[in-house]
Design a protein around this motif. Structure first.
Motif, PDB file in Angstrom:
ATOM      1  N   GLU A 225       6.187   6.165  -0.877  1.00 16.54           N
ATOM      2  CA  GLU A 225       7.397   6.970  -0.909  1.00 16.54           C
ATOM      3  C   GLU A 225       7.269   8.302  -0.177  1.00 16.54           C
ATOM      4  O   GLU A 225       8.170   8.721   0.546  1.00 16.54           O
ATOM      5  N   ALA A 226       6.134   8.978  -0.332  1.00 15.06           N
ATOM      6  CA  ALA A 226       5.982  10.323   0.228  1.00 15.06           C
ATOM      7  C   ALA A 226       5.904  10.330   1.747  1.00 15.06           C
ATOM      8  O   ALA A 226       6.230  11.341   2.382  1.00 15.06           O
ATOM      9  N   THR A 227       5.474   9.240   2.358  1.00 22.77           N
ATOM     10  CA  THR A 227       5.243   9.238   3.806  1.00 22.77           C
ATOM     11  C   THR A 227       6.091   8.220   4.563  1.00 22.77           C
ATOM     12  O   THR A 227       6.043   8.188   5.792  1.00 22.77           O
ATOM     13  N   TRP A 228       6.867   7.404   3.860  1.00 18.78           N
ATOM     14  CA  TRP A 228       7.529   6.273   4.518  1.00 18.78           C
ATOM     15  C   TRP A 228       8.453   6.711   5.645  1.00 18.78           C
ATOM     16  O   TRP A 228       8.417   6.165   6.751  1.00 18.78           O
ATOM     17  N   SER A 229       9.299   7.686   5.402  1.00 18.53           N
ATOM     18  CA  SER A 229      10.243   8.125   6.423  1.00 18.53           C
ATOM     19  C   SER A 229       9.501   8.631   7.661  1.00 18.53           C
ATOM     20  O   SER A 229       9.871   8.317   8.801  1.00 18.53           O
ATOM     21  N   HIS A 230       8.427   9.376   7.444  1.00 17.71           N
ATOM     22  CA  HIS A 230       7.630   9.871   8.576  1.00 17.71           C
ATOM     23  C   HIS A 230       7.007   8.714   9.337  1.00 17.71           C
ATOM     24  O   HIS A 230       6.939   8.741  10.577  1.00 17.71           O
ATOM     25  N   SER A 231       6.563   7.688   8.631  1.00 16.36           N
ATOM     26  CA  SER A 231       5.965   6.527   9.292  1.00 16.36           C
ATOM     27  C   SER A 231       6.964   5.850  10.214  1.00 16.36           C
ATOM     28  O   SER A 231       6.656   5.524  11.373  1.00 16.36           O
ATOM     29  N   VAL A 232       8.167   5.620   9.725  1.00 17.28           N
ATOM     30  CA  VAL A 232       9.188   4.953  10.534  1.00 17.28           C
ATOM     31  C   VAL A 232       9.539   5.794  11.756  1.00 17.28           C
ATOM     32  O   VAL A 232       9.627   5.291  12.882  1.00 17.28           O
ATOM     33  N   LYS A 233       9.704   7.090  11.558  1.00 16.29           N
ATOM     34  CA  LYS A 233      10.096   7.979  12.659  1.00 16.29           C
ATOM     35  C   LYS A 233       8.980   8.171  13.686  1.00 16.29           C
ATOM     36  O   LYS A 233       9.238   8.598  14.817  1.00 16.29           O
ATOM     37  N   SER A 234       7.742   7.876  13.310  1.00 14.56           N
ATOM     38  CA  SER A 234       6.600   8.093  14.208  1.00 14.56           C
ATOM     39  C   SER A 234       6.348   6.935  15.154  1.00 14.56           C
ATOM     40  O   SER A 234       5.513   7.053  16.060  1.00 14.56           O
ATOM     41  N   LEU A 235       7.056   5.817  14.986  1.00 12.67           N
ATOM     42  CA  LEU A 235       6.763   4.614  15.759  1.00 12.67           C
ATOM     43  C   LEU A 235       7.526   4.547  17.071  1.00 12.67           C
ATOM     44  O   LEU A 235       8.698   4.932  17.159  1.00 12.67           O
ATOM     45  N   LYS A 236       6.849   4.010  18.090  1.00 17.53           N
ATOM     46  CA  LYS A 236       7.518   3.635  19.319  1.00 17.53           C
ATOM     47  C   LYS A 236       8.487   2.482  19.048  1.00 17.53           C
ATOM     48  O   LYS A 236       8.298   1.717  18.098  1.00 17.53           O
ATOM     49  N   PRO A 237       9.503   2.300  19.884  1.00 22.84           N
ATOM     50  CA  PRO A 237      10.304   1.080  19.781  1.00 22.84           C
ATOM     51  C   PRO A 237       9.403  -0.156  19.857  1.00 22.84           C
ATOM     52  O   PRO A 237       8.492  -0.227  20.692  1.00 22.84           O
ATOM     53  N   GLY A 238       9.641  -1.088  18.947  1.00 20.08           N
ATOM     54  CA  GLY A 238       8.814  -2.285  18.895  1.00 20.08           C
ATOM     55  C   GLY A 238       7.512  -2.116  18.147  1.00 20.08           C
ATOM     56  O   GLY A 238       6.703  -3.047  18.099  1.00 20.08           O
ATOM     57  N   GLY A 239       7.289  -0.943  17.539  1.00 23.06           N
ATOM     58  CA  GLY A 239       6.042  -0.685  16.825  1.00 23.06           C
ATOM     59  C   GLY A 239       5.966  -1.405  15.495  1.00 23.06           C
ATOM     60  O   GLY A 239       6.914  -2.076  15.064  1.00 23.06           O
ATOM     61  N   VAL A 240       4.829  -1.249  14.831  1.00 21.00           N
ATOM     62  CA  VAL A 240       4.577  -1.994  13.598  1.00 21.00           C
ATOM     63  C   VAL A 240       4.063  -1.069  12.505  1.00 21.00           C
ATOM     64  O   VAL A 240       3.230  -0.189  12.764  1.00 21.00           O
ATOM     65  N   ILE A 241       4.582  -1.239  11.308  1.00 21.51           N
ATOM     66  CA  ILE A 241       4.014  -0.634  10.100  1.00 21.51           C
ATOM     67  C   ILE A 241       3.355  -1.745   9.305  1.00 21.51           C
ATOM     68  O   ILE A 241       3.980  -2.782   9.042  1.00 21.51           O
ATOM     69  N   VAL A 242       2.108  -1.546   8.919  1.00 22.41           N
ATOM     70  CA  VAL A 242       1.447  -2.451   7.984  1.00 22.41           C
ATOM     71  C   VAL A 242       1.257  -1.692   6.679  1.00 22.41           C
ATOM     72  O   VAL A 242       0.652  -0.614   6.667  1.00 22.41           O
ATOM     73  N   THR A 243       1.784  -2.228   5.604  1.00 21.40           N
ATOM     74  CA  THR A 243       1.715  -1.546   4.316  1.00 21.40           C
ATOM     75  C   THR A 243       0.944  -2.389   3.313  1.00 21.40           C
ATOM     76  O   THR A 243       1.162  -3.594   3.192  1.00 21.40           O
ATOM     77  N   SER A 244       0.030  -1.732   2.603  1.00 17.67           N
ATOM     78  CA  SER A 244      -0.778  -2.447   1.609  1.00 17.67           C
ATOM     79  C   SER A 244      -0.774  -1.742   0.258  1.00 17.67           C
ATOM     80  O   SER A 244      -1.528  -2.119  -0.636  1.00 17.67           O
ATOM     81  N   GLY A 245       0.061  -0.713   0.108  1.00 17.54           N
ATOM     82  CA  GLY A 245       0.067   0.000  -1.164  1.00 17.54           C
ATOM     83  C   GLY A 245       1.073   1.127  -1.139  1.00 17.54           C
ATOM     84  O   GLY A 245       1.683   1.423  -0.097  1.00 17.54           O
ATOM     85  N   ALA A 246       1.240   1.750  -2.300  1.00 20.97           N
ATOM     86  CA  ALA A 246       2.214   2.834  -2.422  1.00 20.97           C
ATOM     87  C   ALA A 246       1.770   3.749  -3.559  1.00 20.97           C
ATOM     88  O   ALA A 246       2.347   3.741  -4.640  1.00 20.97           O
ATOM     89  N   THR A 247       0.755   4.551  -3.298  1.00 26.43           N
ATOM     90  CA  THR A 247       0.179   5.362  -4.369  1.00 26.43           C
ATOM     91  C   THR A 247       1.108   6.464  -4.853  1.00 26.43           C
ATOM     92  O   THR A 247       0.919   7.004  -5.941  1.00 26.43           O
ATOM     93  N   THR A 248       2.136   6.811  -4.042  1.00 30.37           N
ATOM     94  CA  THR A 248       3.075   7.858  -4.469  1.00 30.37           C
ATOM     95  C   THR A 248       4.411   7.302  -4.921  1.00 30.37           C
ATOM     96  O   THR A 248       5.325   8.079  -5.221  1.00 30.37           O
ATOM     97  N   GLY A 249       4.547   5.986  -4.979  1.00 35.03           N
ATOM     98  CA  GLY A 249       5.800   5.407  -5.448  1.00 35.03           C
ATOM     99  C   GLY A 249       6.265   4.275  -4.568  1.00 35.03           C
ATOM    100  O   GLY A 249       5.936   4.192  -3.384  1.00 35.03           O
TER     101      GLY A 249
END
Length: 322
Positions: A225-249
């Motif tokens: 929760e604490a970093t998700w928006s920053h993660s999405v905004k930090s990606l190039k078009p066509g980029g990838v987020i790999v998520t394996s947990g959510a220690t803040t929510g």
């Protein structure tokens, strides 16, 4: 035998229900073997267990711990893989087994002098690795290995952002990514955490939520929760987020407009397979990379380790020795 365990959950004050004391010796089971534990690493899963997340009251008292290294009944030095395959005859990727379970969820965990495990969950411990280093591999380091090399599709030379620089999975991502030729950027809440990540091999370190010099090819997410928006905004078009947990929510802003408009991929990843753990162990042997251990404590002093994790005072893995 000495063990760290929980008898009743406390969602608001997990340290108050951590017990360190005597528990019955494990009972042998057909197809399983007893391992004399030499070291066990602490994971956020253990804090979740104290809170009762995924561990109902009726399964308690439950010994904590999902992975370990030790000596089996035949005197072999072994690494204990934390995933227990729940379905007889299951074939293929065991992380996709709907009845899979970790130690300390259904079966007693590894944070004890002795633990019984399925024989297939044991892998040889290389002499080059200490028991403490080997105990870090089956959960946090295996999670990082699968995220980077199985799920992400990233290639050497590309840039990956690791959110939250100091945790066990995050430090593994830094070390493994650098060894594989990725350009590794990290975020950290404090100057000390950012400096430690740079010392591990990160190319650049930024404050949490900071605007990056350029967008990245991939983001490794364990914070939630604490970093998700920053993660999405930090990606190039066509980029990838790999998520394996959510220690803040577990309820991040979806940012769906960015996801579909810039054609991002969001990929879930959970631990790894036995074969992937064998590959990770081989990578450690051939490259010389080793888990970053923040502190090693005797199991009898486990409360200090749990407090460090709860308060975010970590720089790598916390290991308990026996």
């Amino acid at each position: 035998m000495l063990a760290a365990f929980v008898s009743t959950p406390s969602p608001e004050d997990p340290l108050s229900v951590l017990e360190i004391g005597d528990r019955p010796d494990p009972e042998p089971r057909e197809g399983w073997t007893t391992v004399q534990v030499k070291a066990v690493s602490l994971n956020h899963h253990d804090l979740f267990s104290l809170r009762g997340v995924g561990l109902p009251q009726e399964r308690m008292p439950m010994i904590l711990g999902t992975d370990a290294a030790g000596v089996d009944e035949d005197g072999n030095e072994v690494v204990v893989s934390g995933v227990v395959v729940g379905t007889p005859g299951w074939t293929g990727d065991e992380t996709l087994d709907p009845k899979r379970t970790l130690f300390s969820e259904l079966h007693q965990g590894t944070m004890a002098e002795r633990v019984v495990v399925p024989r297939r969950n044991l892998l040889p411990k290389p002499a080059e690795l200490t028991f403490g280093e080997a105990a870090c591999l089956p959960t946090a380091w295996l999670t990082a290995y699968r995220m980077l090399f199985v799920k992400s599709g990233l290639r050497p030379g590309q840039t990956v952002l690791v959110q939250g620089a100091s945790g066990g999975v995050a430090t593994a991502l830094v070390v493994l990514g650098r060894a594989a030729g990725l350009r590794v950027w990290v975020t950290g809440r404090s100057e000390d955490k950012r400096s430690a990540a740079l010392a591990l091999g990160a190319d650049q370190a930024f404050e949490s939520g900071a605007r990056l010099p350029e967008r990245v090819d991939g983001v490794m997410e364990t914070v939630g929760e604490a970093t998700w928006s920053h993660s999405v905004k930090s990606l190039k078009p066509g980029g990838v987020i790999v998520t394996s947990g959510a220690t803040t929510g577990f309820n991040p802003g979806a940012e769906l407009n960015r996801v579909f408009f810039t054609q991002l991929s969001v990929i879930g990843s959970t631990m790894g397979t036995r074969d992937e753990l064998a590959d990770l162990i081989a990578m450690c042997r051939t490259t010389g990379v080793r888990p970053q251990i923040d502190v090693e404590l005797p199991l009898g002093e486990a409360r200090e380790g749990f407090a460090r994790m709860l308060e975010g005072r970590t720089n790598g893995k916390i290991v308990f020795t026996l």
